[in-house]
Design a protein around this motif. Structure first.
Motif, PDB file in Angstrom:
ATOM      1  N   ILE A 289       0.889  -1.271  -0.197  1.00  0.00           N
ATOM      2  CA  ILE A 289       0.155   0.197  -0.018  1.00  0.00           C
ATOM      3  C   ILE A 289       1.432   1.144  -0.343  1.00  0.00           C
ATOM      4  O   ILE A 289       0.557   2.469  -0.780  1.00  0.00           O
ATOM      5  CB  ILE A 289      -0.451   0.092   0.920  1.00  0.00           C
ATOM      6  CG1 ILE A 289      -1.909  -0.879   1.289  1.00  0.00           C
ATOM      7  CG2 ILE A 289      -1.905   1.396   1.375  1.00  0.00           C
ATOM      8  CD1 ILE A 289      -2.914  -1.139   1.919  1.00  0.00           C
ATOM      9  N   MET A 290       2.282   1.224   0.310  1.00  0.00           N
ATOM     10  CA  MET A 290       3.305   2.121   0.460  1.00  0.00           C
ATOM     11  C   MET A 290       3.789   2.822  -1.214  1.00  0.00           C
ATOM     12  O   MET A 290       3.376   4.107  -1.008  1.00  0.00           O
ATOM     13  CB  MET A 290       4.120   2.311   1.683  1.00  0.00           C
ATOM     14  CG  MET A 290       5.011   3.194   1.613  1.00  0.00           C
ATOM     15  SD  MET A 290       4.974   4.585   2.813  1.00  0.00           S
ATOM     16  CE  MET A 290       5.512   3.812   4.414  1.00  0.00           C
ATOM     17  N   ILE A 291       3.535   1.602  -1.249  1.00  0.00           N
ATOM     18  CA  ILE A 291       4.480   1.492  -2.946  1.00  0.00           C
ATOM     19  C   ILE A 291       3.189   1.975  -4.002  1.00  0.00           C
ATOM     20  O   ILE A 291       4.096   3.335  -4.225  1.00  0.00           O
ATOM     21  CB  ILE A 291       4.855   0.253  -3.664  1.00  0.00           C
ATOM     22  CG1 ILE A 291       6.296  -0.056  -2.180  1.00  0.00           C
ATOM     23  CG2 ILE A 291       5.589   0.510  -4.257  1.00  0.00           C
ATOM     24  CD1 ILE A 291       6.311  -1.354  -2.802  1.00  0.00           C
ATOM     25  N   VAL A 292       1.720   1.947  -3.292  1.00  0.00           N
ATOM     26  CA  VAL A 292       1.644   2.337  -4.301  1.00  0.00           C
ATOM     27  C   VAL A 292       0.760   3.535  -4.061  1.00  0.00           C
ATOM     28  O   VAL A 292       0.858   4.930  -5.004  1.00  0.00           O
ATOM     29  CB  VAL A 292      -0.213   1.234  -4.528  1.00  0.00           C
ATOM     30  CG1 VAL A 292      -1.316   2.247  -4.757  1.00  0.00           C
ATOM     31  CG2 VAL A 292      -0.252   0.222  -4.876  1.00  0.00           C
ATOM     32  N   THR A 293       1.043   3.942  -3.123  1.00  0.00           N
ATOM     33  CA  THR A 293       0.845   6.206  -2.282  1.00  0.00           C
ATOM     34  C   THR A 293       1.776   6.060  -3.009  1.00  0.00           C
ATOM     35  O   THR A 293       1.079   7.545  -3.701  1.00  0.00           O
ATOM     36  CB  THR A 293       0.071   5.825  -1.007  1.00  0.00           C
ATOM     37  OG1 THR A 293       0.801   5.634  -0.379  1.00  0.00           O
ATOM     38  CG2 THR A 293      -1.255   5.538  -0.442  1.00  0.00           C
ATOM     39  N   VAL A 294       3.020   5.954  -2.920  1.00  0.00           N
ATOM     40  CA  VAL A 294       4.118   6.379  -3.912  1.00  0.00           C
ATOM     41  C   VAL A 294       4.808   6.616  -4.640  1.00  0.00           C
ATOM     42  O   VAL A 294       3.812   7.691  -5.717  1.00  0.00           O
ATOM     43  CB  VAL A 294       5.363   5.999  -3.197  1.00  0.00           C
ATOM     44  CG1 VAL A 294       5.873   6.710  -3.747  1.00  0.00           C
ATOM     45  CG2 VAL A 294       5.791   6.038  -1.637  1.00  0.00           C
ATOM     46  N   ILE A 295       4.033   5.687  -6.086  1.00  0.00           N
ATOM     47  CA  ILE A 295       3.549   5.806  -6.926  1.00  0.00           C
ATOM     48  C   ILE A 295       1.988   6.756  -7.434  1.00  0.00           C
ATOM     49  O   ILE A 295       2.708   7.321  -8.315  1.00  0.00           O
ATOM     50  CB  ILE A 295       3.362   4.050  -7.824  1.00  0.00           C
ATOM     51  CG1 ILE A 295       4.316   3.424  -7.269  1.00  0.00           C
ATOM     52  CG2 ILE A 295       3.052   4.365  -9.272  1.00  0.00           C
ATOM     53  CD1 ILE A 295       3.970   2.096  -7.510  1.00  0.00           C
TER      54      ILE A 295
END
Length: 218
Positions: A189-195
């Protein structure tokens, strides 16, 4: 992991981030545009020099820009609560975002106006234009491309600030990244939000630069 509820939450986070960024940018320019104009025209080389006014606004802009956004966010909690009735959520985050963005925007406006060729200003004066006419029809018109580029930069900066507000329940993608990616160790989820944040910045950058190029060729 990627349930419908999670996807809806991320979709809502994107909308909240856009809401905070665009509204804060709008009100940031409502305050920052006149702020920057006054800084530019009251400087020693401006069309209306005034050392006292310039120094006062210069100091105010420097003080506000020197305070890290996260600290400013916390300091403004009582004021934010007074203005919107609460100190958390996307609407509440707009208050500190505007206050943080206004001096930053003012500096960019000041810089853009100072880039205008002095010969154009002198020509307007020789034709009998008053200060208001010079500001509205010469300075802002000649600086429009630089100002549009500044809008693009401001949106990217404010979007980054809105993500930081997630550490104190500010809403949007930053809030999701903190609550799920940091506290719950859900790295995907962290990676998706950053992207998504990166994509939003790139979209704003692309649109802003295209508009600036269109205006520049008119």
């Amino acid at each position: 992991m990627w349930t419908e509820q999670i996807l809806q939450m991320i979709g809502k986070g994107v909308l909240e981030t856009l809401y905070m960024t665009l509204v804060s940018t709008l009100f940031g320019y409502v305050l920052g545009l006149p702020f920057g104009i006054v800084l530019a025209i009251t400087d020693k080389n401006g069309i209306c020099p005034n050392r006292f006014i310039y120094r006062s606004l210069d100091i105010l802009a420097n003080i506000l820009r020197s305070i890290p956004f996260l600290i400013l966010l916390i300091l403004l909690i009582p004021f934010t609560r007074f203005v919107v009735g609460k100190s958390y959520g996307s609407s509440a985050t707009i208050v500190p975002l505007v206050i943080a963005a206004a001096p930053f925007i003012a500096r960019m406006i000041e810089s853009s106006i100072k880039e205008v060729d002095s010969g154009v200003i002198e020509a307007a004066k020789s034709m009998g234009a008053n200060n208001f006419t010079i500001i509205a029809k010469v300075l802002l018109v000649e600086a429009r491309t630089s100002i549009l580029v500044g809008v693009t930069i401001a949106i990217g900066t404010i979007l980054g600030y809105s993500a930081m507000a997630g550490t104190v329940g500010g809403g949007g993608l930053g809030d999701i990244a903190v609550r799920y990616g940091y506290y719950r160790y859900e790295e995907d989820i962290m990676i998706v939000t950053v992207i998504l944040l990166i994509l939003l910045v790139q979209i704003f950058q692309f649109v802003g630069m295209r508009l600036a190029n269109v205006v520049n060729h008119k």
